[in-house]
Design a protein around this motif. Structure first.
Motif, PDB file in Angstrom:
ATOM      1  N   MET A 164       0.830  -1.212   0.000  1.00  0.00           N
ATOM      2  CA  MET A 164       0.000   0.000   0.000  1.00  0.00           C
ATOM      3  C   MET A 164       0.861   1.257   0.000  1.00  0.00           C
ATOM      4  N   MET A 165       1.950   1.251   0.766  1.00  0.00           N
ATOM      5  CA  MET A 165       2.832   2.418   0.840  1.00  0.00           C
ATOM      6  C   MET A 165       3.601   2.617  -0.467  1.00  0.00           C
ATOM      7  N   ILE A 166       3.987   1.518  -1.102  1.00  0.00           N
ATOM      8  CA  ILE A 166       4.656   1.626  -2.406  1.00  0.00           C
ATOM      9  C   ILE A 166       3.683   2.228  -3.410  1.00  0.00           C
ATOM     10  N   ASP A 167       2.446   1.750  -3.400  1.00  0.00           N
ATOM     11  CA  ASP A 167       1.437   2.266  -4.325  1.00  0.00           C
ATOM     12  C   ASP A 167       1.173   3.750  -4.064  1.00  0.00           C
ATOM     13  N   LYS A 168       1.137   4.135  -2.813  1.00  0.00           N
ATOM     14  CA  LYS A 168       0.873   5.532  -2.437  1.00  0.00           C
ATOM     15  C   LYS A 168       2.033   6.451  -2.818  1.00  0.00           C
ATOM     16  N   ASN A 169       3.258   5.993  -2.557  1.00  0.00           N
ATOM     17  CA  ASN A 169       4.437   6.848  -2.715  1.00  0.00           C
ATOM     18  C   ASN A 169       5.168   6.696  -4.043  1.00  0.00           C
TER      19      ASN A 169
END
Length: 115
Positions: A30-35
């Motif tokens: 999720m953090m990779i997708d967000k950032n």
């Protein structure tokens, strides 16, 4: 003095008896997708870049298809993005956990009342 009771449940997937995917890896995706960046995702999670990279490498190698595509740096900088497989695994895992949590919540009061 009252007793504090709590019903907890964790869900993860093992491959050949070794932990493969769970809430920590879902959060990393999720953090990779967000950032759009592995280093930013790791930083936001309070995790070392090396640990995050190792987790991505493990998912990419042991999954049926890679979950994350990493782009090397350069003049425009590097980056990371979820593959279609990574998106499907993440969304399915999150949906499954939502259903599991709802089921547990439905029975928590009764179960804890028996303890």
């Amino acid at each position: 003095m009252g007793t504090s009771k709590e019903l907890k449940l964790r869900c993860w997937i093992d491959i050949d008896g070794k932990k493969f995917f769970g809430s920590g890896r879902a959060q990393l995706l999720m953090m990779i997708d967000k950032n759009g960046s592995l280093s930013k995702a790791a930083k936001e999670m309070g995790m070392s870049y090396r640990k995050a990279w190792s987790m991505v490498e493990d998912m990419n190698l042991r999954g049926q298809q890679p979950y994350v595509e990493l782009h090397k740096g350069g003049t425009t900088g590097g980056g990371a993005e979820l593959t279609e497989t990574g998106r499907k695994v993440l969304s399915t895992f999150l949906a499954m956990n939502t259903k599991i949590t709802a089921t547990v919540q439905q029975h928590t009061e009764e179960m804890l009342g028996l303890i």
